[in-house]
Design an enzyme around this catalytic site. Structure first.
Site, PDB file in Angstrom:
ATOM      1  N   SER A   1      28.865  20.006  39.654  1.00  0.00           N
ATOM      2  CA  SER A   1      30.664  19.685  39.958  1.00  0.00           C
ATOM      3  C   SER A   1      31.028  21.150  40.728  1.00  0.00           C
ATOM      4  O   SER A   1      30.825  22.116  40.019  1.00  0.00           O
ATOM      5  CB  SER A   1      31.148  19.444  38.569  1.00  0.00           C
ATOM      6  OG  SER A   1      32.498  19.435  38.896  1.00  0.00           O
TER       7      SER A   1
ATOM      8  N   SER B   1      34.309  21.274  40.598  1.00  0.00           N
ATOM      9  CA  SER B   1      35.686  21.337  39.814  1.00  0.00           C
ATOM     10  C   SER B   1      35.846  22.808  39.330  1.00  0.00           C
ATOM     11  O   SER B   1      36.951  23.327  39.504  1.00  0.00           O
ATOM     12  CB  SER B   1      35.852  20.155  38.901  1.00  0.00           C
ATOM     13  OG  SER B   1      35.834  18.816  39.702  1.00  0.00           O
TER      14      SER B   1
ATOM     15  N   THR C   1      34.167  12.740  35.148  1.00  0.00           N
ATOM     16  CA  THR C   1      33.156  11.998  36.145  1.00  0.00           C
ATOM     17  C   THR C   1      32.243  11.080  35.884  1.00  0.00           C
ATOM     18  O   THR C   1      32.215  10.734  34.521  1.00  0.00           O
ATOM     19  CB  THR C   1      32.865  13.248  37.039  1.00  0.00           C
ATOM     20  OG1 THR C   1      31.957  12.881  38.319  1.00  0.00           O
ATOM     21  CG2 THR C   1      31.921  14.037  36.416  1.00  0.00           C
TER      22      THR C   1
ATOM     23  N   LYS D   1      33.959   7.400  33.458  1.00  0.00           N
ATOM     24  CA  LYS D   1      35.582   7.134  33.926  1.00  0.00           C
ATOM     25  C   LYS D   1      36.037   6.067  33.327  1.00  0.00           C
ATOM     26  O   LYS D   1      37.316   5.751  32.895  1.00  0.00           O
ATOM     27  CB  LYS D   1      35.804   6.905  35.478  1.00  0.00           C
ATOM     28  CG  LYS D   1      35.149   8.071  36.127  1.00  0.00           C
ATOM     29  CD  LYS D   1      35.378   8.001  37.636  1.00  0.00           C
ATOM     30  CE  LYS D   1      34.747   9.323  38.587  1.00  0.00           C
ATOM     31  NZ  LYS D   1      35.124   9.338  39.867  1.00  0.00           N
TER      32      LYS D   1
ATOM     33  N   ASN E   1      40.278   9.342  35.740  1.00  0.00           N
ATOM     34  CA  ASN E   1      39.368  10.660  36.166  1.00  0.00           C
ATOM     35  C   ASN E   1      39.877  11.983  35.941  1.00  0.00           C
ATOM     36  O   ASN E   1      39.469  12.990  35.944  1.00  0.00           O
ATOM     37  CB  ASN E   1      38.919  10.668  37.468  1.00  0.00           C
ATOM     38  CG  ASN E   1      39.863  11.196  38.457  1.00  0.00           C
ATOM     39  OD1 ASN E   1      41.080  10.706  38.445  1.00  0.00           O
ATOM     40  ND2 ASN E   1      39.436  11.934  39.628  1.00  0.00           N
TER      41      ASN E   1
ATOM     42  N   ASP F   1      41.136   9.919  42.450  1.00  0.00           N
ATOM     43  CA  ASP F   1      40.146   9.464  43.306  1.00  0.00           C
ATOM     44  C   ASP F   1      40.689   8.734  44.670  1.00  0.00           C
ATOM     45  O   ASP F   1      40.232   8.685  45.501  1.00  0.00           O
ATOM     46  CB  ASP F   1      38.801   8.490  42.729  1.00  0.00           C
ATOM     47  CG  ASP F   1      37.948   9.364  42.006  1.00  0.00           C
ATOM     48  OD1 ASP F   1      37.619  10.694  42.231  1.00  0.00           O
ATOM     49  OD2 ASP F   1      37.343   8.934  40.909  1.00  0.00           O
TER      50      ASP F   1
ATOM     51  N   ALA G   1      30.583  -2.499  45.588  1.00  0.00           N
ATOM     52  CA  ALA G   1      31.483  -3.069  44.643  1.00  0.00           C
ATOM     53  C   ALA G   1      31.455  -2.537  43.267  1.00  0.00           C
ATOM     54  O   ALA G   1      31.745  -3.322  42.612  1.00  0.00           O
ATOM     55  CB  ALA G   1      31.222  -4.588  44.652  1.00  0.00           C
TER      56      ALA G   1
ATOM     57  N   GLY H   1      32.757   1.262  40.667  1.00  0.00           N
ATOM     58  CA  GLY H   1      33.677   1.693  40.460  1.00  0.00           C
ATOM     59  C   GLY H   1      34.615   2.428  41.762  1.00  0.00           C
ATOM     60  O   GLY H   1      35.744   2.334  41.679  1.00  0.00           O
TER      61      GLY H   1
ATOM     62  N   TYR I   1      28.990  12.944  49.366  1.00  0.00           N
ATOM     63  CA  TYR I   1      29.449  14.331  50.085  1.00  0.00           C
ATOM     64  C   TYR I   1      28.393  15.208  50.380  1.00  0.00           C
ATOM     65  O   TYR I   1      28.823  16.392  50.934  1.00  0.00           O
ATOM     66  CB  TYR I   1      30.746  14.821  49.204  1.00  0.00           C
ATOM     67  CG  TYR I   1      30.348  15.097  47.756  1.00  0.00           C
ATOM     68  CD1 TYR I   1      29.696  16.067  47.554  1.00  0.00           C
ATOM     69  CD2 TYR I   1      30.538  13.982  46.777  1.00  0.00           C
ATOM     70  CE1 TYR I   1      29.411  16.597  45.971  1.00  0.00           C
ATOM     71  CE2 TYR I   1      30.221  14.235  45.430  1.00  0.00           C
ATOM     72  CZ  TYR I   1      29.646  15.532  45.101  1.00  0.00           C
ATOM     73  OH  TYR I   1      29.259  15.891  43.677  1.00  0.00           O
TER      74      TYR I   1
HETATM   75  P1  NDP Z   1      28.553   2.181  40.927  1.00  0.00           P
HETATM   76  O1  NDP Z   1      27.079   2.172  40.204  1.00  0.00           O
HETATM   77  O2  NDP Z   1      29.754   1.870  40.272  1.00  0.00           O
HETATM   78  O3  NDP Z   1      28.173   0.986  42.263  1.00  0.00           O
HETATM   79  C1  NDP Z   1      27.134   1.353  42.925  1.00  0.00           C
HETATM   80  C2  NDP Z   1      27.250   0.204  44.226  1.00  0.00           C
HETATM   81  O4  NDP Z   1      26.335   0.475  45.069  1.00  0.00           O
HETATM   82  C3  NDP Z   1      26.947  -1.119  43.736  1.00  0.00           C
HETATM   83  O5  NDP Z   1      27.737  -2.007  44.554  1.00  0.00           O
HETATM   84  C4  NDP Z   1      25.638  -1.476  44.205  1.00  0.00           C
HETATM   85  O6  NDP Z   1      25.227  -2.688  44.313  1.00  0.00           O
HETATM   86  C5  NDP Z   1      25.305  -0.700  45.331  1.00  0.00           C
HETATM   87  N1  NDP Z   1      24.344  -0.218  45.541  1.00  0.00           N
HETATM   88  C6  NDP Z   1      23.575   0.713  45.106  1.00  0.00           C
HETATM   89  N2  NDP Z   1      22.179   0.961  45.669  1.00  0.00           N
HETATM   90  C7  NDP Z   1      22.167   0.244  46.642  1.00  0.00           C
HETATM   91  C8  NDP Z   1      21.389  -0.041  47.836  1.00  0.00           C
HETATM   92  N3  NDP Z   1      20.046   0.624  47.739  1.00  0.00           N
HETATM   93  N4  NDP Z   1      21.530  -0.813  48.733  1.00  0.00           N
HETATM   94  C9  NDP Z   1      22.910  -1.444  48.736  1.00  0.00           C
HETATM   95  N5  NDP Z   1      23.590  -1.347  47.759  1.00  0.00           N
HETATM   96  C10 NDP Z   1      23.406  -0.424  46.786  1.00  0.00           C
HETATM   97  O7  NDP Z   1      28.703   3.709  41.733  1.00  0.00           O
HETATM   98  P2  NDP Z   1      30.013   4.571  41.772  1.00  0.00           P
HETATM   99  O8  NDP Z   1      31.106   3.571  42.555  1.00  0.00           O
HETATM  100  O9  NDP Z   1      30.326   5.265  40.737  1.00  0.00           O
HETATM  101  O10 NDP Z   1      29.584   5.479  42.819  1.00  0.00           O
HETATM  102  C11 NDP Z   1      29.085   5.316  44.161  1.00  0.00           C
HETATM  103  C12 NDP Z   1      28.894   6.352  45.147  1.00  0.00           C
HETATM  104  O11 NDP Z   1      30.269   7.065  45.393  1.00  0.00           O
HETATM  105  C13 NDP Z   1      28.183   7.773  44.541  1.00  0.00           C
HETATM  106  O12 NDP Z   1      26.948   8.017  45.652  1.00  0.00           O
HETATM  107  C14 NDP Z   1      28.959   8.739  44.059  1.00  0.00           C
HETATM  108  O13 NDP Z   1      28.245   9.984  44.331  1.00  0.00           O
HETATM  109  C15 NDP Z   1      29.969   8.508  45.287  1.00  0.00           C
HETATM  110  N6  NDP Z   1      31.306   8.984  44.736  1.00  0.00           N
HETATM  111  C16 NDP Z   1      31.871   9.937  45.600  1.00  0.00           C
HETATM  112  C17 NDP Z   1      33.221  10.595  45.450  1.00  0.00           C
HETATM  113  C18 NDP Z   1      33.913  11.443  46.111  1.00  0.00           C
HETATM  114  O14 NDP Z   1      34.979  11.929  45.474  1.00  0.00           O
HETATM  115  N7  NDP Z   1      33.588  11.553  47.298  1.00  0.00           N
HETATM  116  C19 NDP Z   1      34.239  10.206  44.060  1.00  0.00           C
HETATM  117  C20 NDP Z   1      33.233   9.251  43.159  1.00  0.00           C
HETATM  118  C21 NDP Z   1      31.716   8.492  43.550  1.00  0.00           C
HETATM  119  P3  NDP Z   1      24.596  -3.700  43.438  1.00  0.00           P
HETATM  120  O15 NDP Z   1      26.146  -4.430  42.697  1.00  0.00           O
HETATM  121  O16 NDP Z   1      24.070  -4.864  44.001  1.00  0.00           O
HETATM  122  O17 NDP Z   1      23.907  -3.174  42.517  1.00  0.00           O
END
Ligand code: NDP
Length: 262
Positions: free
Chosen positions: A14, A16, A59, A63, A84, A99, A121, A123, A208
């Site tokens: 992190s 932060s 994080t 969350k 968050n 976020d 789809a 968080g 990122y």
């Molecule tokens: P979640 O676990 O809540 O959701 C993951 C999503 O990714 C699901 O929709 C899942 O689909 C899909 N998925 C995972 N693997 C694959 C794949 N190989 N092909 C297609 N779809 C895939 O994750 P979060 O929303 O918490 O985090 C997602 C990303 O966002 C992370 O990489 C995290 O690092 C980044 N992030 C960045 C932030 C920033 O400030 N820049 C802040 C927060 C997060 P399915 O439903 O089919 O499983």
């Protein structure tokens, strides 16, 4: 002196603590910010209160738990059901989500956007889709599997899976999946992506720390794109302002970013 921390698992990566401590030093604010590795989310509230923190950033993967333990939740966090940023006063927890506004801030330079396609789809997709809809963008979501799209359908978002007849009129494409985080995977079938990118103006990948395969498709086009570092930075700046009850000016923000080297 006030004490803050970021809680997650893992947490060593992190940025932060560095961001917040640089801000305190720059503005001469009497606060300190550390990190907490938490193995079990059930201990979140107990640990925050025991250590007498004045606030915390939360994080992955806590969350949603953070949302549930707050005594009161404000703004877009109520819709997303994910928190968050927590401020603690008299053992009461007050929750926010930075976020979502952090993402909006990160795309301010992208103009003339109407239709947005979010890949994923989870968080982060929730935070970004509600934030964009509040600003009157048309938001659609494309996800690998149907299950997680149900939530968005019920909230009246347009949803697609890989076998849908996807329109190709999106101005901005946002990857919120974890595809590409530590591999060369694309977040959707390549054919589909090439078509939507071909008609789009801009692309964002919220990942990122990696030039993802998705962003590499944008690199080959003439479209503007960015990774998630601006979103990450601005969610931190907004949390800083909540914690310290300050409003940073552009100069402060530029200085913190330069010192952070991020
Ligand atoms: P979640 O676990 O809540 O959701 C993951 C999503 O990714 C699901 O929709 C899942 O689909 C899909 N998925 C995972 N693997 C694959 C794949 N190989 N092909 C297609 N779809 C895939 O994750 P979060 O929303 O918490 O985090 C997602 C990303 O966002 C992370 O990489 C995290 O690092 C980044 N992030 C960045 C932030 C920033 O400030 N820049 C802040 C927060 C997060 P399915 O439903 O089919 O499983």
């Amino acid at each position: 002196m006030k004490y803050f921390c970021v809680v997650g698992n893992p947490i060593a990566h992190s940025i932060s603590p560095k961001l917040h401590n640089l801000g305190y030093k720059l503005l001469n604010i009497d606060c300190a910010y550390s990190r907490m590795l938490l193995e079990n989310g059930d201990d979140l509230k107990k640990n925050l209160l025991k250590c007498k923190y004045d606030g915390a950033n939360i994080t992955a993967p806590y969350k949603e738990i953070a949302f549930n333990i707050c005594d009161e939740v404000f703004g877009i966090a109520q819709k997303i059901k994910a928190v968050n940023t927590i401020i603690i006063k008299n053992d009461k927890l007050y929750g926010y989500n930075t976020d979502a506004p952090g993402f909006l801030k990160s795309i301010e330079e992208f103009k003339n956007i109407k239709n947005v396609l979010i890949l994923g789809a989870g968080g982060t997709a929730k935070a970004i889709s509600f934030a964009l809809r509040e600003q009157n963008f048309n938001v659609s979501l494309l996800n690998r599997s149907k299950e997680r799209l149900e939530f968005f359908k019920n909230e009246n978002f347009t949803t697609f899976t890989y076998d849908s007849d996807l329109p190709y009129n999106f101005d901005l494409i946002v990857n919120t999946t974890s595809a590409g985080l530590d591999n060369e995977q694309l977040p959707a079938p390549k054919e589909m992506l090439l078509k939507v990118i071909g008609n789009a103006k801009y692309g964002v990948d919220v990942i990122y720390n990696n030039q993802t395969a998705f962003l590499k498709l944008f690199m080959k086009s003439d479209k503007a794109y960015k990774n998630g570092s601006d979103m990450l930075f601005f969610q931190g700046i907004l949390a800083f302002e909540h914690f310290t009850n300050t409003k940073l000016n552009d100069n402060n923000i530029i200085q913190i970013r330069q010192l952070l080297g991020f």
